[in-house]
Design a protein around this motif. Structure first.
Motif, PDB file in Angstrom:
ATOM      1  N   ILE A 588      -1.381 -16.943  13.864  1.00  0.00           N
ATOM      2  CA  ILE A 588      -1.712 -16.481  12.504  1.00  0.00           C
ATOM      3  C   ILE A 588      -0.422 -16.291  11.698  1.00  0.00           C
ATOM      4  O   ILE A 588      -0.310 -16.742  10.556  1.00  0.00           O
ATOM      5  CB  ILE A 588      -2.520 -15.176  12.549  1.00  0.00           C
ATOM      6  N   ALA A 589       0.555 -15.617  12.309  1.00  0.00           N
ATOM      7  CA  ALA A 589       1.836 -15.408  11.627  1.00  0.00           C
ATOM      8  C   ALA A 589       2.535 -16.738  11.379  1.00  0.00           C
ATOM      9  O   ALA A 589       3.175 -16.930  10.339  1.00  0.00           O
ATOM     10  CB  ALA A 589       2.721 -14.480  12.461  1.00  0.00           C
ATOM     11  N   GLN A 590       2.413 -17.673  12.328  1.00  0.00           N
ATOM     12  CA  GLN A 590       3.003 -18.998  12.129  1.00  0.00           C
ATOM     13  C   GLN A 590       2.374 -19.692  10.928  1.00  0.00           C
ATOM     14  O   GLN A 590       3.066 -20.346  10.145  1.00  0.00           O
ATOM     15  CB  GLN A 590       2.810 -19.856  13.378  1.00  0.00           C
ATOM     16  N   ALA A 591       1.050 -19.564  10.794  1.00  0.00           N
ATOM     17  CA  ALA A 591       0.352 -20.176   9.654  1.00  0.00           C
ATOM     18  C   ALA A 591       0.875 -19.608   8.337  1.00  0.00           C
ATOM     19  O   ALA A 591       1.061 -20.344   7.359  1.00  0.00           O
ATOM     20  CB  ALA A 591      -1.151 -19.956   9.779  1.00  0.00           C
ATOM     21  N   ILE A 592       1.119 -18.298   8.317  1.00  0.00           N
ATOM     22  CA  ILE A 592       1.657 -17.658   7.108  1.00  0.00           C
ATOM     23  C   ILE A 592       3.057 -18.199   6.812  1.00  0.00           C
ATOM     24  O   ILE A 592       3.386 -18.545   5.668  1.00  0.00           O
ATOM     25  CB  ILE A 592       1.695 -16.127   7.280  1.00  0.00           C
ATOM     26  N   LYS A 593       3.890 -18.298   7.842  1.00  0.00           N
ATOM     27  CA  LYS A 593       5.267 -18.785   7.668  1.00  0.00           C
ATOM     28  C   LYS A 593       5.285 -20.228   7.172  1.00  0.00           C
ATOM     29  O   LYS A 593       6.059 -20.584   6.276  1.00  0.00           O
ATOM     30  CB  LYS A 593       6.026 -18.685   8.994  1.00  0.00           C
ATOM     31  N   ILE A 594       4.442 -21.065   7.772  1.00  0.00           N
ATOM     32  CA  ILE A 594       4.408 -22.479   7.376  1.00  0.00           C
ATOM     33  C   ILE A 594       3.956 -22.610   5.923  1.00  0.00           C
ATOM     34  O   ILE A 594       4.519 -23.380   5.143  1.00  0.00           O
ATOM     35  CB  ILE A 594       3.488 -23.281   8.314  1.00  0.00           C
ATOM     36  N   GLY A 595       2.918 -21.839   5.547  1.00  0.00           N
ATOM     37  CA  GLY A 595       2.435 -21.866   4.164  1.00  0.00           C
ATOM     38  C   GLY A 595       3.519 -21.449   3.181  1.00  0.00           C
ATOM     39  O   GLY A 595       3.735 -22.107   2.158  1.00  0.00           O
ATOM     40  N   ARG A 596       4.226 -20.370   3.509  1.00  0.00           N
ATOM     41  CA  ARG A 596       5.261 -19.865   2.601  1.00  0.00           C
ATOM     42  C   ARG A 596       6.457 -20.816   2.529  1.00  0.00           C
ATOM     43  O   ARG A 596       7.016 -21.039   1.447  1.00  0.00           O
ATOM     44  CB  ARG A 596       5.703 -18.471   3.057  1.00  0.00           C
TER      45      ARG A 596
END
Length: 654
Positions: A588-596
């Motif tokens: 989930i945190a990876q998804a946030i990082k990739i999006g940002r």
């Protein structure tokens, strides 16, 4: 942009799907390398002629007179210029006048018209090199997603008429038996008929560790069989298989554009004709105001203006940036259903999650055995297991996993008392197994200490006396603590847990993980109401993470819906915006990082492209910039923007 260019930016994965579906298993690297080299030959040829021509000009070689010089630069121009001129003409015939092809054609032909032959060739050459550079970057960006297409099974060995026959997976029906040999891909979803199997599921989950499953367990298409010949009974048609769904999601993701992409496309269609008319104005309007007006000088400035204004850096690097984000996510076992959800993930400030199956494994295990009977612990457990053998409840299955030595006890006259537990006879003794309500209704005194137990508890009475209890608990996933910390470190202001499990257990898990607020004992509609309340708050953007069909309504309602274990629930897959393929909440945190990171790189490219172009436009209009500065402002900026976008493919997200 022209149709051809639009297709290139969209990345046509269907074409690649066709290429891979006809793979014959042989190594084609040599012809492919030859083909790649051929694409560079025109640019290399033009570059050599341009350098030689500039050298001859510099040394003022006698034979390099007017007509030889013109022919030389025309020959240098044709290999890189003719394809662009053709595209521009085809676009005009289709009614699409204002494309970058037209801008480059006018600018370079205009340079030839006023005798600036080297600059005309250079502009077109560097434009062609930029296109090649862009294509290489696109190929690199789509490499991770294209790898998924390599796991598309192209044959199935099915049992028909007493013999095994190799057929197309799409022709296999539900319920047929298929055979998978060592090293082969599982062609369809099914149930394992062999005793056990070991599979590489990296293409489906992003997890490189082999997955060992037992007889009767689910096996998914796209997995690679690692150990022995196995047999599988198919449960889905190929079009409904896990790998087919993933491929479909990935291909559709490239078609779902972000708002930024859509804006840039609309902007380019308005921006390009404005630039053309401004260039025309820059050529002729000064005649009305300048005393020593020289047509060729102002035409040269206008041509510079056109080259600088070409929107290549924007229309290339922005879609490439988003596609790079989708590819990086896919490589890490995260499927975004479109570039728009990369953007949406950057706005999330509140994460709401289910408990069971999201941060816990959803598999019950015995946590504690408290035996106060006269029997030994092993014998005490045999009484419980004999009773629970009659039940299909998940807690019963957890108890049955307990291992004891010696002969097994058998229960008789077992009856289930709704909402309380089981009553029966084991080895001639009356045994009660269930909750506190079952004990009190049979006048069994229960120790007060059991009231403070948070976990699910199974109480036991033998021959009218309380004999002890077993506590059952769901296990936290290995990365649960890491996941919550990473989510918080990514800047999420609030983490909430909503669960259907009893509130005491939910609160205990939330406390252990450091979750801000939790609520248990909720039905699906209760979760929905809680998320709707959050969304009503000003400035709150909610991502909900769940794992099952019961979470589908909440996933659909939240601003961003995330499904854990995308291979599990068809309904959740259809509803969610993002699929975490390997069940790890840390993704989930990876998804946030990739999006940002994707959004940051896209806006860096936008700011850089506009900044440089505006500066050089002003210099060009004032006669202070030459065609060489224009080339940098166009192709140079495009190349740097592409390099910036490609960084997404090399970033580490762990």
């Amino acid at each position: 942009m022209s149709k051809k260019k639009a297709n290139l930016k969209d990345i046509d994965l269907d074409q690649h799907a066709g290429e891979h579906s006809h793979d014959d298993g042989h190594n084609h690297s040599s012809p492919e390398s030859t083909s790649k080299f051929k694409t560079y030959i025109p640019a290399i040829f033009s570059f050599v002629l341009l350098i030689v021509g500039i050298t001859l000009d510099y040394f003022d070689v006698p034979f390099f007179d007017k007509w030889v010089r013109i022919v030389w630069y025309v020959v240098a121009y044709v290999p890189v210029g003719f394809p662009v001129l053709t595209e521009g003409w085809n676009s005009i015939k289709k009614g699409d006048f204002f494309t970058e092809f037209l801008l480059m054609s006018i600018a370079t032909l205009g340079a030839f018209a006023i005798g600036e032959y080297p600059e005309g060739v250079a502009v077109m050459l560097f434009y062609a090199v930029g296109e090649l550079f862009q294509q290489a970057a696109v190929n690199r960006a789509k490499g991770n997603i294209k790898a998924l297409l390599d796991v598309r099974p192209n044959e199935a060995i099915v049992s028909r008429d007493g013999d095994y026959t190799s057929v197309n997976p799409e022709s296999v029906e539900i319920g047929e038996k298929i055979q998978v040999r060592v090293g082969e891909k599982v062609p369809l979803d099914g149930i394992l008929l062999s005793d056990k199997g070991s599979f590489n599921t990296a293409a489906l989950t992003g997890e490189s560790k082999p997955d060992t499953v037992q007889k009767g367990a689910a096996v998914y298409a796209g997995s690679i069989n690692l150990d022995g010949v196995i047999e599988i009974e198919t449960t889905k048609e190929f079009k409904d298989s896990s790998i087919a769904r993933i491929l479909d999601m990935v291909q559709n993701a490239t078609a779902r554009k972000s708002k930024t992409e859509l804006f840039i496309r609309k902007f380019a269609r308005i921006y390009t004709p404005i630039v053309v008319f401004l260039a025309i104005g820059l050529t002729f309007v000064p005649y009305l105001f300048v005393e020593d007006y020289i047509f060729s000088d102002w035409l040269y400035r206008a041509l510079i203006f056109l080259v600088i204004s070409c929107p290549c850096a924007l229309v290339i690097s922005i879609p490439l940036g988003y596609f790079g984000g989708l590819g990086a996510a896919s490589r890490n076992g995260i499927l975004f259903k479109g570039a728009s959800f990369l953007d949406a993930m950057t706005k999330v400030n509140t994460v709401v999650m289910d408990k069971t199956g999201t941060v816990t494994k959803g598999v019950f295990k015995i946590k504690k055995i408290e035996n106060i009977s006269a029997f030994a612990k092993a014998e005490f457990m045999k009484y419980i297991m004999a009773m629970e053998e009659q039940s299909t409840h998940p807690i019963a299955r957890a108890i049955m996993e307990y291992r004891t030595e010696g002969s097994e006890f058998k229960a008789t006259d077992v009856s289930e008392i709704a909402g309380k537990g089981l009553k029966g006879s084991v080895n001639g003794k009356i045994v009660l197994v269930g909750n506190k309500a079952l004990m009190t209704s049979n006048q069994i005194t229960v120790p007060a200490e059991t009231d403070s137990i948070v976990e699910s508890i199974v109480m036991v009475a033998i021959e009218g006396s309380f004999a002890g209890y077993v506590t059952i608990a769901d296990e936290l996933k290995e990365d649960a603590h890491e996941a919550i910390k990473a989510i918080r470190d990514s800047g999420i202001s609030k983490i909430i847990m909503l669960s259907g499990d009893k509130d005491s257990i939910t609160q205990q898990v939330a406390k252990e993980l450091g979750i801000d607020w939790a609520k248990g004992g909720l039905l699906p509609e209760d979760k929905l109401k809680e998320v709707e309340k959050l969304k009503e708050q000003i400035g709150v953007t909610v991502a909900f993470i769940g794992d099952g069909i019961n979470d589908a309504p909440v996933i659909a309602t939240s601003n961003v819906g995330i499904a854990m274990g995308g291979l599990g629930s068809d309904v959740t897959i259809e509803t969610a915006d993002i699929i975490i393929q390997n069940d790890q909440p840390s993704k989930i945190a990876q998804a946030i990082k990739i999006g940002r990171s994707t959004r940051r790189i896209v806006w860096q490219n936008i700011a850089f492209a506009f900044g440089v172009k505006i500066i050089v436009l002003i210099l060009g209009a004032g006669g202070l910039a030459t065609m060489w500065e224009a080339v940098f402002a166009d192709v140079g900026v495009a190349m740097l923007a592409i390099l910036n976008a490609v960084r997404l493919q090399k970033m580490k997200w762990d």
